[in-house]
Design an enzyme around this catalytic site. Sequence first.
Site, PDB file in Angstrom:
ATOM      1  N   ASP A  32       0.906  -1.145   0.000  1.00 14.58           N
ATOM      2  CA  ASP A  32       0.000   0.000   0.000  1.00 14.58           C
ATOM      3  C   ASP A  32       0.944   1.193   0.000  1.00 14.58           C
ATOM      4  O   ASP A  32       1.625   1.451   1.005  1.00 14.58           O
ATOM      5  CB  ASP A  32      -0.883   0.021   1.244  1.00 14.58           C
ATOM      6  CG  ASP A  32      -1.858   1.182   1.199  1.00 14.58           C
ATOM      7  OD1 ASP A  32      -1.441   2.294   0.823  1.00 14.58           O
ATOM      8  OD2 ASP A  32      -3.035   0.992   1.520  1.00 14.58           O
ATOM      9  N   HIS A  33       1.022   1.905  -1.127  1.00 14.19           N
ATOM     10  CA  HIS A  33       2.108   2.890  -1.231  1.00 14.19           C
ATOM     11  C   HIS A  33       1.970   4.030  -0.220  1.00 14.19           C
ATOM     12  O   HIS A  33       2.928   4.748   0.031  1.00 14.19           O
ATOM     13  CB  HIS A  33       2.240   3.418  -2.662  1.00 14.19           C
ATOM     14  CG  HIS A  33       1.250   4.473  -3.026  1.00 14.19           C
ATOM     15  ND1 HIS A  33      -0.012   4.196  -3.464  1.00 14.19           N
ATOM     16  CD2 HIS A  33       1.332   5.820  -2.997  1.00 14.19           C
ATOM     17  CE1 HIS A  33      -0.651   5.324  -3.705  1.00 14.19           C
ATOM     18  NE2 HIS A  33       0.144   6.333  -3.436  1.00 14.19           N
ATOM     19  N   HIS A  77      -5.797   2.898   1.282  1.00 14.68           N
ATOM     20  CA  HIS A  77      -5.103   4.101   1.753  1.00 14.68           C
ATOM     21  C   HIS A  77      -5.797   4.785   2.950  1.00 14.68           C
ATOM     22  O   HIS A  77      -5.160   5.119   3.932  1.00 14.68           O
ATOM     23  CB  HIS A  77      -4.962   5.118   0.624  1.00 14.68           C
ATOM     24  CG  HIS A  77      -4.369   4.552  -0.633  1.00 14.68           C
ATOM     25  ND1 HIS A  77      -3.409   3.571  -0.628  1.00 14.68           N
ATOM     26  CD2 HIS A  77      -4.596   4.833  -1.943  1.00 14.68           C
ATOM     27  CE1 HIS A  77      -3.061   3.278  -1.873  1.00 14.68           C
ATOM     28  NE2 HIS A  77      -3.780   4.026  -2.692  1.00 14.68           N
TER      29      HIS A  77
END
Length: 502
Positions: free
Chosen positions: A193-194, A256
């Site tokens: 999950d960036h 996010h």
Amino acid sequence: MIRGKSKVDAAPATTLFLFGAHGDLVKRLLMPALYNLRRDGLVDNGLHIVGVDHNEVSDADFAAKLKNFIIEQAKIKGSEDEDQIIDPALWEKLTKRISYITGDFTDPATYKAVEERIAKTGTGNAMFYLATSPRFFSEVTERLGEAGLLKETPEAFRRVVIEKPFGSDLATAQALNACLLGVMKETQIYRIDHYLGKETVQNILISRFSNGIFEAFWNNHYIDHVQITAAETVGVETRGSFYDSTGALRDMVPNHLFQLLAMVAMEPPAAFGADAVRGEKAKVVGAIRPYSKADALKNSVRAQYTSGEGGKPGYREEPKVDPESKTETYVALKVLIDNWRWVGVPFYLRTGKRLSHRDTEIAICFKQAPYAQFRDTEIDRLKPNYLKIGIQPNEGMWFDLQAKRPGPALIMENVELGFAYKDFFQMTPSTGYETLLYDCMTGDQTLFQRADNIENGWRAVQPFLDAWKEGGSVATYAAGEEGPEEADELLARDGRSWQPLG
Ligand code: BG6
């Protein structure tokens, strides 16, 4: 996470296979991040990069293409001089260890070639990065398993990195987890999950748990509500067909936005290790109240942008979007966390495309002072205190306080105590993927999602997906606005209002 070490060692020698080597992710993020890691000495000559994709390209052409990716991205960010962007001597070393495999992801011959390449590089350690379309996640992993490429030895690790979207609802996420865990152990799976690669997101844990003052008021006795916003000014750009079958809820919330919620709401972990941190995050997301369909409709707003100022097109006019589409480009939710710390504290979440400002921020709203002793001051004129955690583009933390304006009259004014990253730290250019890639090579899973983290996220959004399938309407907002009126009403109903964007 590059944790409190005064010196950080280069990652162990690794052969990194980039499946989907010609895709957007490699271009925009992975290659610039790998170069930055090399520049900073966090990887050395032990790194081999192997592109895997169906296009026919020679090793040299592939390396040249990767170089161009780095230059292109740096120019987009404002750099001019190519020798400043890429150090020729460094690139010379890196390029000797870049190669390419032409292959179909469904063809066993591709995996045979992968095996041979591992033997050739001689590192033993291999990382398989699936920067592919999600429909290949299971297939590639199963074929890696069948080919025996996921077998680890005490000397050699085998790790698979999976990008988002991880499933499109709870059932598909569970099926994908079952498939991955059928061919390898959880310790080999790195679900990205960036948002967790962002310094400001990692800093939420550090701020909360390394400063004694916060814990005292971090609960429902003192906090009134929490707002989590991820506002974007961009539209769907070239991703119309992906986005139209995805929508803002699936694209941003279970991943996010819930990462941000978990960072704010989790209990202190017993240690800063992967198991403890991910365990606490899974618990808090697992404690989000599962709504009935009726409650899901009542506590959510979905909306789509229409054409707006400056001739910006509406969502339905975007390329590869169904002109009758009902897909939401904006979502606002009210969620409740059923545990002792947070009962009675609503978490309001919103995210959308083509909004007035780019602004990702968490606003913690504290309860009002209980009584206004000051002459001629009514309690409803005292503003609540907010702690704002700026994720991007304003990076830092700000505390809103009431202060007395100098002068004979007793006049209150809102002032701000602030910490902006740019005032304290010199940041070298980074994409956010550096830490994630480094952690994967060094075997630290703290910043990656475990199977239960992912499934708890989908479990919490499933009621909204189910309710929307059956009813409810899609509101609209003009491109360039702050969002739909209905989202304001969601908070106004509780006597609250959103913090302005920007
Ligand atoms: C991605 C979404 O995961 O995150 C995109 O698919 C979104 O739609 C992006 O634009 C936002 O990331 P960031 O880092 O710009 O906030």
